[in-house]
Enzyme design. Structure first.
Site, PDB file in Angstrom:
ATOM      1  N   ASP A  82       0.850  -1.192   0.000  1.00  0.00           N
ATOM      2  CA  ASP A  82       0.000   0.000   0.000  1.00  0.00           C
ATOM      3  C   ASP A  82       0.889   1.246   0.000  1.00  0.00           C
ATOM      4  OD1 ASP A  82      -1.931   1.916   0.418  1.00  0.00           O
ATOM      5  OD2 ASP A  82      -2.137   1.492   2.569  1.00  0.00           O
ATOM      6  N   ASN A 128      -0.362   4.561  -0.043  1.00  0.00           N
ATOM      7  CA  ASN A 128      -0.946   5.801   0.467  1.00  0.00           C
ATOM      8  C   ASN A 128      -1.665   5.663   1.814  1.00  0.00           C
ATOM      9  OD1 ASN A 128      -3.045   4.299  -0.437  1.00  0.00           O
ATOM     10  ND2 ASN A 128      -4.016   5.921  -1.646  1.00  0.00           N
ATOM     11  N   ASP A 166      -4.152   3.823   2.859  1.00  0.00           N
ATOM     12  CA  ASP A 166      -5.580   3.513   3.016  1.00  0.00           C
ATOM     13  C   ASP A 166      -5.827   2.038   3.334  1.00  0.00           C
ATOM     14  OD1 ASP A 166      -5.063   2.315   0.600  1.00  0.00           O
ATOM     15  OD2 ASP A 166      -6.691   3.304  -0.509  1.00  0.00           O
ATOM     16  N   ASP A 199      -5.594 -10.184 -15.867  1.00  0.00           N
ATOM     17  CA  ASP A 199      -6.683 -11.143 -15.714  1.00  0.00           C
ATOM     18  C   ASP A 199      -7.831 -10.729 -16.627  1.00  0.00           C
ATOM     19  OD1 ASP A 199      -8.120 -13.242 -14.303  1.00  0.00           O
ATOM     20  OD2 ASP A 199      -6.804 -12.783 -12.608  1.00  0.00           O
ATOM     21  N   ASP A 253      -9.941 -16.022 -16.909  1.00  0.00           N
ATOM     22  CA  ASP A 253     -10.772 -16.503 -15.806  1.00  0.00           C
ATOM     23  C   ASP A 253     -11.898 -17.413 -16.313  1.00  0.00           C
ATOM     24  OD1 ASP A 253     -11.304 -16.134 -12.911  1.00  0.00           O
ATOM     25  OD2 ASP A 253     -13.220 -15.319 -13.597  1.00  0.00           O
ATOM     26  N   GLU A 304      -7.726 -20.599 -17.466  1.00  0.00           N
ATOM     27  CA  GLU A 304      -8.090 -21.170 -16.171  1.00  0.00           C
ATOM     28  C   GLU A 304      -9.076 -22.293 -16.471  1.00  0.00           C
ATOM     29  OE1 GLU A 304      -9.674 -20.080 -11.692  1.00  0.00           O
ATOM     30  OE2 GLU A 304     -10.797 -19.460 -13.431  1.00  0.00           O
ATOM     31  N   HIS A 313      -4.730 -17.113  -5.347  1.00  0.00           N
ATOM     32  CA  HIS A 313      -5.634 -16.291  -4.537  1.00  0.00           C
ATOM     33  C   HIS A 313      -6.941 -17.007  -4.182  1.00  0.00           C
ATOM     34  CE1 HIS A 313      -7.019 -16.134  -8.575  1.00  0.00           C
ATOM     35  NE2 HIS A 313      -8.154 -15.577  -8.181  1.00  0.00           N
ATOM     36  N   ASP A 314      -7.204 -18.186  -4.781  1.00  0.00           N
ATOM     37  CA  ASP A 314      -8.405 -18.957  -4.447  1.00  0.00           C
ATOM     38  C   ASP A 314      -8.080 -20.124  -3.527  1.00  0.00           C
ATOM     39  OD1 ASP A 314      -9.972 -17.408  -6.143  1.00  0.00           O
ATOM     40  OD2 ASP A 314      -9.697 -18.753  -7.852  1.00  0.00           O
TER      41      ASP A 314
HETATM   42  O1  TEU Z   1     -12.195 -18.818  -9.983  1.00  0.00           O
HETATM   43  C1  TEU Z   1     -12.792 -19.871 -10.656  1.00  0.00           C
HETATM   44  C2  TEU Z   1     -13.492 -20.849  -9.872  1.00  0.00           C
HETATM   45  O2  TEU Z   1     -13.885 -21.882 -10.406  1.00  0.00           O
HETATM   46  C3  TEU Z   1     -13.820 -20.536  -8.463  1.00  0.00           C
HETATM   47  O3  TEU Z   1     -15.079 -21.050  -8.208  1.00  0.00           O
HETATM   48  C4  TEU Z   1     -12.862 -21.136  -7.551  1.00  0.00           C
HETATM   49  O4  TEU Z   1     -12.906 -22.521  -7.720  1.00  0.00           O
HETATM   50  C5  TEU Z   1     -13.258 -20.762  -6.180  1.00  0.00           C
HETATM   51  O5  TEU Z   1     -12.566 -19.603  -5.886  1.00  0.00           O
HETATM   52  C6  TEU Z   1     -12.941 -21.817  -5.218  1.00  0.00           C
HETATM   53  O6  TEU Z   1     -13.274 -21.429  -3.963  1.00  0.00           O
HETATM   54  C7  TEU Z   1     -12.070 -17.623 -10.659  1.00  0.00           C
HETATM   55  C8  TEU Z   1     -11.226 -16.659  -9.865  1.00  0.00           C
HETATM   56  O7  TEU Z   1      -9.933 -17.169  -9.745  1.00  0.00           O
HETATM   57  C9  TEU Z   1     -11.885 -16.394  -8.563  1.00  0.00           C
HETATM   58  O8  TEU Z   1     -11.107 -15.577  -7.726  1.00  0.00           O
HETATM   59  C10 TEU Z   1     -13.203 -15.722  -8.854  1.00  0.00           C
HETATM   60  O9  TEU Z   1     -13.891 -15.539  -7.653  1.00  0.00           O
HETATM   61  C11 TEU Z   1     -14.047 -16.545  -9.822  1.00  0.00           C
HETATM   62  O10 TEU Z   1     -13.315 -17.026 -10.930  1.00  0.00           O
HETATM   63  C12 TEU Z   1     -15.137 -15.692 -10.370  1.00  0.00           C
HETATM   64  O11 TEU Z   1     -14.629 -14.754 -11.264  1.00  0.00           O
HETATM   65 CA    CA Z   2      -3.549   2.140  -1.180  1.00  0.00          CA
END
Ligand code: TEU
Ligand code: CA
Length: 604
Positions: free
Chosen positions: A70, A72, A74, A147, A249, A303, A378-379
């Site tokens: 970050d 700034n 926030d 993305d 995605d 993906e 991130h998932d």
């Molecule tokens: O995720 C694809 C997806 O199939 C998700 O349902 C994923 O399996 C889920 O996060 C599992 O808990 C993509 C992105 O990577 C995810 O961050 C998004 O939330 C999702 O698409 C919708 O765009």
């Molecule tokens: Ca910021």
């Protein structure tokens, strides 16, 4: 040598011997044949050398912009923050940065709900910041992949606002609507809906709209050529700015059966047939390739949620002219209990299944196309918690071991930021700490059904997406040096010891080991292109394999257990040369691997 090459060599030898010039000795002919034989071995396509590409040789580093740095105060990471840390990223030795969505968004699903594809999310900065970031990345020879989220938009996108304004709007067909006079549409599951219902009723036009994800993420209608044209135009806008690729995605979902038939009561693992992979999917991807992708030297990664080994090459085989790499989901599905919401089997995952799965996926791309390899994003929860062992005793060792796996497979590694520090799950106790719509709405649902909330929360400590989204740990100062303000999500309290500043000073840190593994991959093309062979298949503790390319052979031994273990290799390793190891004395005695030991050896 495969069967084709074998036959080719035999025929060539027969031809040579029959054409034999009387003056030439037969032995010379045999020598010539041998040369030919050797060359045919060299171009053996199982080594996938037929098309070297920069994106096959790259290491991709994924940054979740909200949690990186970050600038700034926030509490939210931003583009200026990323710019300020590019020297750090460069120092890792990686080549490509994949950024999670940075476009205008009301953030119902942290940027996966886009309200303007050509605008920058206010919290992240401005288009000027973006241009400066791109320039700064390219100056450092770092490429950037954005993305592409085009299965759905935000309900706050102008297209959807227009679309829902009337049944006759020119934008009506940009989304999937179901008029109420047709009766209730057949049920579809939504990932993030409080009732798991993918149909939302809109009173204004007395119709339902489809949303596979949250109610604020209406699905776009790819059957409409105008929508497709708009998407291609938008993609060109970004490529013309100079970006180096897109991660796409849930791309198999863009085409679906829009008659929305009744679903079978039980799926036999074929749900994607009903939800995704519609009959025009590959027509759209080929069109996208002709209209946009083929015009630029860029990379694309699909993906591939729901895509099995049988369908993978349809997306990425070169002659299909669609996408470059497939990011499959089978690996990250291992170890969960069936028919439960993200509950891990208490016994963990089975290494034999893990090995079989990654070997099977290697085979898919042995001749054509290209794959990816990852253990976190991130998932997903943090790599070390999910696949290694995050106890104080083994967190560092098992992080290093898993990193060794990622950097020695035949596929482009997608490495998640923070894994290079061995960051682990935060394991929130209270629902109030969670920020992710998936966890929050599932909690609401279970509460409404009077289900077992404690069981759910215990499961989330292992599997929740927020575990992988806590702020990056830069140093031991307040909030791990991520922000001068209040972070949008809590910082893992272990930041005082697990951080960049501490690890920079320690030559044996997880961070410095990551740098070494990246260099080892770069210096040994066999680790990128080489043929993969699984060894000692039934070993329940050790994952052992070789990689072979152009006369070089590399052996990888990974102990996935917390006990000493031995691999039964069946060949002599006494002349092996150590390339990499995660213990100070790694390589001295490879017949006994220590807990979570990883060794990489050159055999010849
Ligand atoms: O995720 C694809 C997806 O199939 C998700 O349902 C994923 O399996 C889920 O996060 C599992 O808990 C993509 C992105 O990577 C995810 O961050 C998004 O939330 C999702 O698409 C919708 O765009
Ligand atoms: Ca910021």
């Amino acid at each position: 040598m495969n069967f084709k090459n074998y036959m080719f060599a035999l025929i060539a030898m027969a031809m040579m011997l029959s054409n034999c010039n009387q003056k030439e000795e037969k032995s010379v002919q045999v020598q010539k044949f041998y040369e030919l034989f050797k060359n045919s071995e060299k171009t053996d396509s199982t080594a996938n050398t037929n098309s070297k590409k920069w994106w096959k040789e790259a290491v991709v580093y994924q940054i979740y912009p909200r949690s990186f740095k970050d600038s700034n105060g926030d509490g939210v990471g931003d583009l200026k923050g990323i710019i300020s840390k590019l020297d750090y990223v460069k120092s890792l030795g990686v080549d490509v940065i994949w950024l999670n969505p940075i476009f205008s968004s009301p953030n119902d699903d942290n940027g996966y709900d886009i309200s303007d594809y050509q605008g920058i999310m206010k919290e992240f900065g401005t288009m000027e910041d973006f241009d400066a970031m791109l320039k700064a990345m390219h100056e450092r020879k770092l490429k950037v992949v954005l993305d592409l989220v085009v299965n759905h938009s935000s309900d706050e996108h102008e297209w959807f606002k227009q679309s829902k304004s009337s049944r006759t709007s020119p934008y009506r067909k940009y989304y999937h609507w179901w008029e109420e006079e047709k009766g209730k549409p057949n049920p579809r599951y939504s990932g993030f809906d409080v009732n798991s219902d993918a149909w939302a009723y809109d009173a204004k036009t007395k119709s339902y709209y489809l949303h596979y994800f949250s109610v604020k993420q209406p699905d776009l209608n790819w059957e409409n050529p105008k929508l497709r044209e708009e998407i291609y135009k938008m993609m060109k806008f970004w490529f013309d700015k100079g970006i180096d690729g897109f991660r796409m995605d849930v791309i198999p979902f863009i085409a679906k059966d829009t008659t929305f038939p009744v679903l079978p009561e039980k799926y036999k693992g074929d749900w994607s047939k009903y939800y995704a992979e519609g009959e025009n999917l590959h027509k759209y991807l080929q069109e996208m390739n002709t209209e946009v992708l083929s015009k630029y030297d860029i990379m694309t990664v699909a993906e591939g949620a729901g895509v099995g080994t049988d369908k993978a090459l349809d997306f990425v085989a070169e002659d299909r002219k669609e996408l470059n790499m497939l990011y499959h989901f089978e690996g990250v599905g291992l170890g969960y209990l069936p028919n439960e919401f993200k509950q891990m089997n208490p016994k963990g995952y089975d290494l034999l299944e893990f090995k079989a799965l990654y070997s099977k996926w290697d085979e898919v791309f042995a001749q054509k196309g290209w794959g990816t390899i990852y253990l976190g994003n991130h998932d997903q929860p943090r790599m070390v918690t999910r696949w290694g062992n995050d106890s104080p005793e083994f967190r560092e060792l098992s992080s290093k071991m898993l990193t060794t796996f990622l950097m020695t497979m035949r596929a482009t590694p997608y490495y998640y930021f923070g894994d290079e520090l061995g960051m682990n799950n935060i394991k929130f106790d209270k629902i109030e700490d969670y920020k992710d719509i998936e966890t929050i709405n599932m909690h609401k649902q279970i509460k409404a059904k009077k289900g077992d909330l404690q069981y759910f929360l215990n499961g989330q400590k292992i599997s929740a997406r927020d575990n992988g989204r806590t702020p990056f740990q830069w140093d031991g100062s307040a909030n791990a040096g991520f922000t001068a303000g209040k972070p949008w999500i809590k910082v893992n309290p272990n930041y005082t010891t697990v951080n960049v500043e501490v690890q920079e000073k320690d030559p044996n840190s997880v961070l410095n080991y990551f740098r070494k593994t990246v260099q080892t991959r770069k210096q040994n093309p066999a680790l990128t292109y080489g043929k993969y062979t699984l060894l000692d298949k039934e070993n329940k503790q050790v994952y052992a394999y070789t990689r072979e390319f152009e006369g070089k052979k590399i052996l990888v031994l990974l102990n996935f257990s917390k006990e000493n273990a031995a691999a039964n290799l069946g060949f002599d390793t006494s002349k092996a040369k150590l390339l990499l190891g995660n213990y100070p004395d790694s390589g001295k005695n490879i017949s006994t691997l220590k807990p979570y030991e990883a060794v990489v050896l050159a055999l010849e």
